[in-house]
Scaffold this motif. Structure first.
Motif, PDB file in Angstrom:
ATOM      1  N   ALA A   1       0.843  -1.184   0.000  1.00 23.78           N
ATOM      2  CA  ALA A   1       0.000   0.000   0.000  1.00 23.78           C
ATOM      3  C   ALA A   1       0.884   1.241   0.000  1.00 23.78           C
ATOM      4  N   PRO A   2       0.345   2.374  -0.452  1.00 26.18           N
ATOM      5  CA  PRO A   2       1.157   3.582  -0.473  1.00 26.18           C
ATOM      6  C   PRO A   2       1.546   4.069   0.911  1.00 26.18           C
ATOM      7  N   HIS A   3       0.804   3.658   1.942  1.00 26.12           N
ATOM      8  CA  HIS A   3       1.111   4.108   3.293  1.00 26.12           C
ATOM      9  C   HIS A   3       2.026   3.135   4.018  1.00 26.12           C
ATOM     10  N   LEU A   4       2.612   2.171   3.299  1.00 25.08           N
ATOM     11  CA  LEU A   4       3.513   1.211   3.910  1.00 25.08           C
ATOM     12  C   LEU A   4       4.654   1.965   4.591  1.00 25.08           C
ATOM     13  N   CYS A   5       5.018   1.525   5.744  1.00 28.76           N
ATOM     14  CA  CYS A   5       6.060   2.116   6.577  1.00 28.76           C
ATOM     15  C   CYS A   5       5.577   3.323   7.368  1.00 28.76           C
ATOM     16  N   LYS A   6       4.300   3.657   7.295  1.00 25.96           N
ATOM     17  CA  LYS A   6       3.760   4.645   8.213  1.00 25.96           C
ATOM     18  C   LYS A   6       3.618   3.971   9.568  1.00 25.96           C
ATOM     19  N   SER A   7       3.811   4.719  10.637  1.00 24.98           N
ATOM     20  CA  SER A   7       3.782   4.162  11.981  1.00 24.98           C
ATOM     21  C   SER A   7       2.502   4.526  12.707  1.00 24.98           C
ATOM     22  N   ILE A   8       2.007   3.578  13.470  1.00 22.37           N
ATOM     23  CA  ILE A   8       0.907   3.798  14.399  1.00 22.37           C
ATOM     24  C   ILE A   8       1.490   3.615  15.785  1.00 22.37           C
ATOM     25  N   VAL A   9       1.339   4.605  16.650  1.00 20.99           N
ATOM     26  CA  VAL A   9       1.799   4.496  18.032  1.00 20.99           C
ATOM     27  C   VAL A   9       0.638   3.986  18.865  1.00 20.99           C
ATOM     28  N   LEU A  10       0.873   2.922  19.602  1.00 22.22           N
ATOM     29  CA  LEU A  10      -0.113   2.370  20.520  1.00 22.22           C
ATOM     30  C   LEU A  10       0.477   2.440  21.909  1.00 22.22           C
ATOM     31  N   CYS A  11      -0.177   3.158  22.779  1.00 23.98           N
ATOM     32  CA  CYS A  11       0.286   3.294  24.152  1.00 23.98           C
ATOM     33  C   CYS A  11      -0.766   2.724  25.082  1.00 23.98           C
ATOM     34  N   GLY A  12      -0.353   1.845  25.956  1.00 20.38           N
ATOM     35  CA  GLY A  12      -1.277   1.209  26.882  1.00 20.38           C
ATOM     36  C   GLY A  12      -1.577  -0.199  26.426  1.00 20.38           C
ATOM     37  N   GLY A  13      -2.688  -0.714  26.878  1.00 21.68           N
ATOM     38  CA  GLY A  13      -3.052  -2.066  26.506  1.00 21.68           C
ATOM     39  C   GLY A  13      -2.403  -3.083  27.416  1.00 21.68           C
ATOM     40  N   ILE A  14      -2.430  -4.327  26.982  1.00 24.41           N
ATOM     41  CA  ILE A  14      -1.870  -5.424  27.757  1.00 24.41           C
ATOM     42  C   ILE A  14      -0.624  -5.923  27.027  1.00 24.41           C
ATOM     43  N   GLY A  15       0.472  -5.983  27.741  1.00 32.20           N
ATOM     44  CA  GLY A  15       1.745  -6.347  27.143  1.00 32.20           C
ATOM     45  C   GLY A  15       1.736  -7.690  26.435  1.00 32.20           C
ATOM     46  N   ARG A  16       1.040  -8.671  27.001  1.00 30.86           N
ATOM     47  CA  ARG A  16       1.034  -9.995  26.376  1.00 30.86           C
ATOM     48  C   ARG A  16       0.223 -10.035  25.082  1.00 30.86           C
ATOM     49  N   LEU A  17      -0.571  -8.982  24.822  1.00 34.63           N
ATOM     50  CA  LEU A  17      -1.327  -8.905  23.571  1.00 34.63           C
ATOM     51  C   LEU A  17      -0.572  -8.161  22.477  1.00 34.63           C
ATOM     52  N   GLU A  18       0.646  -7.698  22.767  1.00 28.99           N
ATOM     53  CA  GLU A  18       1.406  -6.948  21.770  1.00 28.99           C
ATOM     54  C   GLU A  18       1.563  -7.682  20.444  1.00 28.99           C
ATOM     55  N   PRO A  19       1.854  -8.990  20.429  1.00 28.59           N
ATOM     56  CA  PRO A  19       1.969  -9.661  19.128  1.00 28.59           C
ATOM     57  C   PRO A  19       0.674  -9.602  18.316  1.00 28.59           C
ATOM     58  N   PHE A  20      -0.462  -9.639  18.995  1.00 28.36           N
ATOM     59  CA  PHE A  20      -1.743  -9.567  18.293  1.00 28.36           C
ATOM     60  C   PHE A  20      -2.021  -8.147  17.800  1.00 28.36           C
ATOM     61  N   TYR A  21      -1.677  -7.150  18.635  1.00 25.18           N
ATOM     62  CA  TYR A  21      -1.792  -5.755  18.198  1.00 25.18           C
ATOM     63  C   TYR A  21      -0.914  -5.531  16.961  1.00 25.18           C
TER      64      TYR A  21
END
Length: 125
Positions: free
Chosen positions: A22-42
């Motif tokens: 996609a043209p937006h490849l390499c754009k970053s999304i910052v996610l702060c918070g959540g559950i650490g063990r769910l990071e691979p799923f995020y």
């Protein structure tokens, strides 16, 4: 080499085919918070949309924002004024990118938050 530049055919977690380039490849999304063990799923969720995830479990550190920041997701079950202030400051530093706040750290909530974030981003552009 950055994760977004690696050519992978299938997602590590879901086994699903990778999203088309996609043209937006390499754009970053910052996610702060959540559950650490769910990071691979995020991460799998964000990468399936063609973005790169920058994940902070507790707080957003001071410093320069990623140069290709597309949006910020803040996940917190309690009101956190310092986190809200830091996310707003980071969005302003990165060129007024959208910020979405979520109260549930589930993968489904993050999926809905991403949809809202990308909708806001397209309506601004």
């Amino acid at each position: 080499m950055k994760r977004c530049h690696q050519q992978r055919e299938r997602s590590r977690l879901t086994g699903a085919p990778r999203a088309p380039q996609a043209p937006h490849l390499c754009k970053s999304i910052v996610l702060c918070g959540g559950i650490g063990r769910l990071e691979p799923f995020y991460r799998a969720l964000v990468e399936s949309l063609g973005y790169e995830l920058v994940y902070y479990q507790r707080r957003i550190p001071q410093g320069t924002p990623p140069a290709t920041l597309a949006g910020i997701l803040v996940v917190t079950t309690k009101i956190s004024h310092p986190l809200r202030t830091r996310a707003a400051r980071l969005a302003a530093e990165a060129g007024h990118v959208p910020v979405v706040y979520l109260r549930t750290p589930s993968v489904a909530a993050v999926r809905l938050g991403l949809a809202e974030l990308l909708e806001e981003r397209e309506s601004v552009a």
